[in-house]
Write a protein that holds these residues in place. Structure first.
Motif, PDB file in Angstrom:
ATOM      1  N   GLU A   9      60.329 -39.648 -51.485  1.00  0.00           N
ATOM      2  CA  GLU A   9      59.598 -39.530 -50.381  1.00  0.00           C
ATOM      3  C   GLU A   9      60.290 -40.166 -49.226  1.00  0.00           C
ATOM      4  O   GLU A   9      61.473 -41.105 -49.253  1.00  0.00           O
ATOM      5  CB  GLU A   9      58.292 -40.170 -50.518  1.00  0.00           C
ATOM      6  N   ASP A  10      60.531 -39.509 -48.070  1.00  0.00           N
ATOM      7  CA  ASP A  10      61.159 -39.904 -46.919  1.00  0.00           C
ATOM      8  C   ASP A  10      60.579 -40.799 -45.944  1.00  0.00           C
ATOM      9  O   ASP A  10      60.916 -41.456 -45.151  1.00  0.00           O
ATOM     10  CB  ASP A  10      62.013 -38.839 -46.403  1.00  0.00           C
ATOM     11  N   ASP A  53      57.638 -35.542 -53.072  1.00  0.00           N
ATOM     12  CA  ASP A  53      57.255 -34.917 -51.663  1.00  0.00           C
ATOM     13  C   ASP A  53      57.634 -33.834 -51.328  1.00  0.00           C
ATOM     14  O   ASP A  53      58.832 -33.290 -51.658  1.00  0.00           O
ATOM     15  CB  ASP A  53      57.705 -36.077 -50.431  1.00  0.00           C
ATOM     16  N   MET A  55      58.121 -32.071 -48.288  1.00  0.00           N
ATOM     17  CA  MET A  55      58.933 -31.957 -47.211  1.00  0.00           C
ATOM     18  C   MET A  55      59.973 -33.260 -47.387  1.00  0.00           C
ATOM     19  O   MET A  55      59.732 -34.240 -46.868  1.00  0.00           O
ATOM     20  CB  MET A  55      58.189 -31.927 -45.893  1.00  0.00           C
TER      21      MET A  55
HETATM   22 CA    CA Z   1      58.229 -36.085 -46.029  1.00  0.00          CA
END
Ligand code: CA
Length: 232
Positions: A9-10, A53, A55
């Motif tokens: 996850e970013d 995630d 994206m």
């Molecule tokens: Ca993301």
């Protein structure tokens, strides 16, 4: 052994929140901030589950999922996709790609933890529960005890670890090399036939009074533990 969860996850704030809640539940948390890193960490650390995630920078979550499924060492890792989109087609695509479940953001931590436990229980029962049963074999990992048809079975430490690995994936065939990695570790040099010796001891300990042999030998492939429904 604590189950490990890779959080790919970013969004930093979400990672912090996930780490806090997962650690409080007893999981070991690994992190990756982009798709490439997620693949690297997954291959090196072999997590018990991946929260992925949709994206992600570098490689999208969907591509990471596809590649994890395409590689021998991560083929069976449970994956829960996290998506900000709610469209049905995206959800279906997510599951088509090989994800085991998905959650639409925003989600509650209670729901996430419940889904995570459900996926682990379904795929790797021994990670979610102390007591695992396959056929008439019962393994209590908290008490470090094994019973067959209610009778105590005494196992050496290596045979115990072998059974612990096999019982997590009933019916699945493991090669000698895979069992070596799982039980002895990949950095120890042990001959493949050592596996045969210990499987032999495990089989002998489990097979009381001529009851059905639950350990299946697959010629030139390896060994599997049968649940009694599929084996004669
Ligand atoms: Ca993301």
């Amino acid at each position: 052994m604590k189950p490990s969860v890779l959080v790919a996850e970013d969004e930093g704030a979400l990672v912090t929140l996930l780490r806090y809640n997962l650690e409080r539940e007893g999981y070991r948390v690994l992190e990756a901030q982009d798709g490439e890193e997620a693949l690297l960490v997954a291959a090196e650390e072999k997590p018990d589950l991946v929260l992925l995630d949709w994206m992600l920078p570098q490689l999208s979550g969907i591509e990471v999922c596809r590649r994890l499924r395409g590689r021998q060492e991560t083929r069976n890792v449970p994956i829960i996709m996290l998506t900000a989109r709610g469209e049905e087609s995206d959800r279906i695509r997510g599951l088509d790609t090989g994800a085991d479940d998905y959650l639409t953001k925003p989600f509650s931590m209670t729901e996430l933890l419940a889904r995570l436990r459900a996926v682990l229980r379904r795929i790797r029962p021994s990670l979610a529960e102390d007591v695992v049963r396959v056929g008439d074999i019962e393994m209590d990992r908290a008490a470090h005890r094994v019973r067959r048809s209610g009778k105590e079975v005494h196992l050496g430490p290596t045979e115990y670890k072998l059974l612990e690995h096999l019982i997590q994936h009933p019916g699945r065939v493991f090669s000698r090399e895979q069992l070596l990695d799982a039980v002895w570790g990949s950095d120890v040099y042990v001959e493949a036939r050592t596996v045969d010796v210990h499987v032999g001891r495990l089989r002998k300990a489990l097979n009381l009074d001529g009851v059905r042999d639950p350990v299946r030998t697959v010629r030139s492939a390896g060994y599997a533990l049968e649940d009694g429904v599929t084996a004669a």
